[in-house]
Scaffold this motif. Structure first.
Motif, short mmCIF file in Angstrom:
data_model
loop_
_atom_site.label_atom_id
_atom_site.label_comp_id
_atom_site.label_asym_id
_atom_site.label_seq_id
_atom_site.Cartn_x
_atom_site.Cartn_y
_atom_site.Cartn_z
N ALA A 172 0.83 -1.21 0.00
CA ALA A 172 0.00 0.00 0.00
C ALA A 172 0.86 1.25 0.00
O ALA A 172 0.58 2.22 -0.71
N HIS A 173 1.94 1.24 0.80
CA HIS A 173 2.88 2.37 0.78
C HIS A 173 3.45 2.57 -0.63
O HIS A 173 3.46 3.68 -1.17
N ALA A 174 3.93 1.46 -1.21
CA ALA A 174 4.60 1.53 -2.51
C ALA A 174 3.64 1.92 -3.63
O ALA A 174 3.96 2.74 -4.49
N ARG A 175 2.45 1.35 -3.61
CA ARG A 175 1.49 1.64 -4.68
C ARG A 175 1.04 3.10 -4.63
O ARG A 175 0.90 3.76 -5.67
N THR A 176 0.84 3.60 -3.42
CA THR A 176 0.45 5.01 -3.27
C THR A 176 1.59 5.92 -3.72
O THR A 176 1.36 6.95 -4.37
N GLY B 139 6.33 -2.51 11.37
CA GLY B 139 7.68 -2.59 10.82
C GLY B 139 7.93 -1.45 9.85
O GLY B 139 7.03 -0.77 9.41
N GLY B 140 9.18 -1.22 9.52
CA GLY B 140 9.51 -0.20 8.54
C GLY B 140 10.18 -0.88 7.36
O GLY B 140 11.05 -1.67 7.56
N ALA B 141 9.78 -0.57 6.13
CA ALA B 141 10.23 -1.46 5.10
C ALA B 141 10.61 -0.88 3.76
O ALA B 141 11.71 -1.12 3.32
N VAL B 142 9.73 -0.20 3.09
CA VAL B 142 10.02 0.22 1.73
C VAL B 142 10.65 1.61 1.72
O VAL B 142 10.27 2.48 2.49
N PHE B 143 11.62 1.78 0.83
CA PHE B 143 12.30 3.06 0.71
C PHE B 143 11.62 3.88 -0.38
O PHE B 143 11.69 3.52 -1.56
N ILE B 144 10.97 4.95 0.00
CA ILE B 144 10.29 5.83 -0.94
C ILE B 144 11.21 7.01 -1.24
O ILE B 144 11.75 7.64 -0.33
N GLU B 145 11.41 7.31 -2.51
CA GLU B 145 12.22 8.46 -2.91
C GLU B 145 11.33 9.70 -2.85
O GLU B 145 10.67 10.08 -3.83
N ARG B 146 11.31 10.30 -1.69
CA ARG B 146 10.38 11.41 -1.42
C ARG B 146 10.64 12.62 -2.30
O ARG B 146 9.74 13.42 -2.54
N GLY B 147 11.86 12.77 -2.81
CA GLY B 147 12.17 13.91 -3.66
C GLY B 147 11.41 13.90 -4.97
O GLY B 147 11.29 14.94 -5.63
N ARG B 148 10.93 12.73 -5.37
CA ARG B 148 10.16 12.62 -6.61
C ARG B 148 8.70 13.04 -6.43
O ARG B 148 7.96 13.15 -7.40
N ILE B 149 8.29 13.22 -5.18
CA ILE B 149 6.87 13.45 -4.88
C ILE B 149 6.67 14.89 -4.45
O ILE B 149 7.39 15.40 -3.59
N HIS B 150 5.67 15.52 -5.02
CA HIS B 150 5.38 16.92 -4.73
C HIS B 150 3.97 17.05 -4.16
O HIS B 150 3.03 16.47 -4.68
N GLY C 169 8.72 0.39 -8.66
CA GLY C 169 8.54 -0.77 -9.52
C GLY C 169 9.82 -1.54 -9.70
O GLY C 169 9.87 -2.77 -9.52
N SER C 170 10.90 -0.86 -10.05
CA SER C 170 12.19 -1.53 -10.27
C SER C 170 12.76 -2.12 -9.00
O SER C 170 13.59 -3.02 -9.04
N LYS C 171 12.33 -1.61 -7.84
CA LYS C 171 12.80 -2.15 -6.56
C LYS C 171 12.07 -3.43 -6.14
O LYS C 171 12.43 -4.06 -5.16
N GLY C 172 11.03 -3.77 -6.88
CA GLY C 172 10.30 -5.00 -6.59
C GLY C 172 9.21 -4.87 -5.55
O GLY C 172 8.61 -5.86 -5.13
N TYR C 173 8.90 -3.64 -5.13
CA TYR C 173 7.93 -3.43 -4.07
C TYR C 173 6.51 -3.76 -4.49
O TYR C 173 5.65 -4.01 -3.64
N LEU C 174 6.25 -3.75 -5.82
CA LEU C 174 4.89 -3.98 -6.30
C LEU C 174 4.60 -5.47 -6.51
O LEU C 174 3.50 -5.82 -6.93
N THR C 175 5.57 -6.32 -6.23
CA THR C 175 5.39 -7.76 -6.43
C THR C 175 4.88 -8.46 -5.18
O THR C 175 4.62 -9.65 -5.21
N LEU C 176 4.80 -7.72 -4.07
CA LEU C 176 4.36 -8.27 -2.79
C LEU C 176 5.35 -9.29 -2.22
O LEU C 176 5.02 -10.06 -1.33
N ASN C 177 6.57 -9.26 -2.73
CA ASN C 177 7.61 -10.17 -2.25
C ASN C 177 8.26 -9.59 -0.99
O ASN C 177 8.94 -8.56 -1.07
#
Length: 266
Positions: free
Chosen positions: A61-65, A110-121, A75-83
């Motif tokens: 949910a974090h990654a998809r949002t 838990g803390g898990a996915v790394f979001i590149e916040r600089g890409r988000i406005h 996507g390239s980090k594999g976060y959307l595969t639910l793995n």
């Protein structure tokens, strides 16, 4: 850019997650039918597998949002595969939460996915990304408790009811803990975009220790009692009594021996 975010391989559900989902389904069936000689073993496997599924969905949910907010790197980090093996901190995201369920019966965030916040406005987008994970736990809790608050328990075996009740407790605790406005937790991520730069700079060094701080507080008897009083009140509001959650936890810890009052299957 569009091609990179829509590659099928970036979104293909991982066989690892499908395997966990299969374990959840099989052990859920075993719990429902009473197939296992020791119902506690089936409950243990069912609840643990379902808990891991919820952790995967939380991070998804974090990654998809984030993806829809502008971070195409997820996507390239594999976060959307639910793995779960693709998470930045698999230890924090999967191993520790499962261990805490086994040891203490608490849904540890838990803390898990790394979001590149600089890409988000946009502050709202940043807040929504942080809120998406615990909102998934809220939804999971609503599904687990639906038979209770819909009064649709006729025909549902007692062991399965107990397993759902304990699983709901884990989801409620995870959601509540995650929404705390403590640095390092999702609740702080929700409000962080709205804080001044100076406040964020002062708080930033404490972020890695936020979860440890919350955990330490829960060891204080008075705080622990108040916390679980709130959890019990929420569960009662959703139709789950203390007896069901107690028996669910008793069945889950099958190695300790199950209370005879909780061993009756419907």
């Amino acid at each position: 850019m569009t091609t990179a975010t829509t590659r099928h391989s970036d979104r293909r559900i991982s066989p690892v997650f499908l395997g966990i989902l299969a374990v959840t389904a099989v052990t859920g069936w075993a719990t429902w039918t009473g197939f296992a000689e020791q119902p506690g073993v089936a409950v243990f496997l069912f609840v643990t597998a379902a808990w891991i599924v919820s952790l995967c969905l939380h991070e998804y949910a974090h990654a998809r949002t984030a993806l829809h907010s502008g971070d195409i790197s997820v996507g390239s980090k594999g976060y959307l595969t639910l793995n779960p093996l693709k998470y930045t901190h698999a230890l924090l995201s999967i191993v520790l939460p499962v261990l805490f369920v086994i040891m203490g019966g608490i849904g540890l965030p838990g803390g898990a996915v790394f979001i590149e916040r600089g890409r988000i406005h946009g502050r709202w987008k940043h807040s929504l990304i942080s809120a998406a994970g615990p909102l998934t736990n809220v939804l999971f809790a609503a599904i687990c408790t639906a038979p209770f608050w819909l009064h649709a328990l006729d025909g549902v075996p007692r062991d399965f009811q107990f397993a759902l009740a304990f699983l709901a407790l884990l989801q409620v605790t995870a959601a509540l803990l995650n929404f705390l406005p403590v640095p390092g937790l999702d609740g702080y991520g929700v409000i962080e975009p709205w804080l001044s730069y100076n406040i964020k700079r002062q708080v930033e060094p404490f972020a890695p220790f936020g979860l440890l701080f919350v955990f330490a507080l829960l060891w204080v008897p008075a705080i622990n009692t108040e916390f679980f009083d709130v959890i019990d009140a929420i569960l009662r509001g959703l139709g789950i009594g203390d007896f069901s959650t107690y028996c669910g936890q008793e069945l889950y810890r099958f190695w300790q021996g199950t209370n005879e009052f909780c061993s009756v299957s419907g």
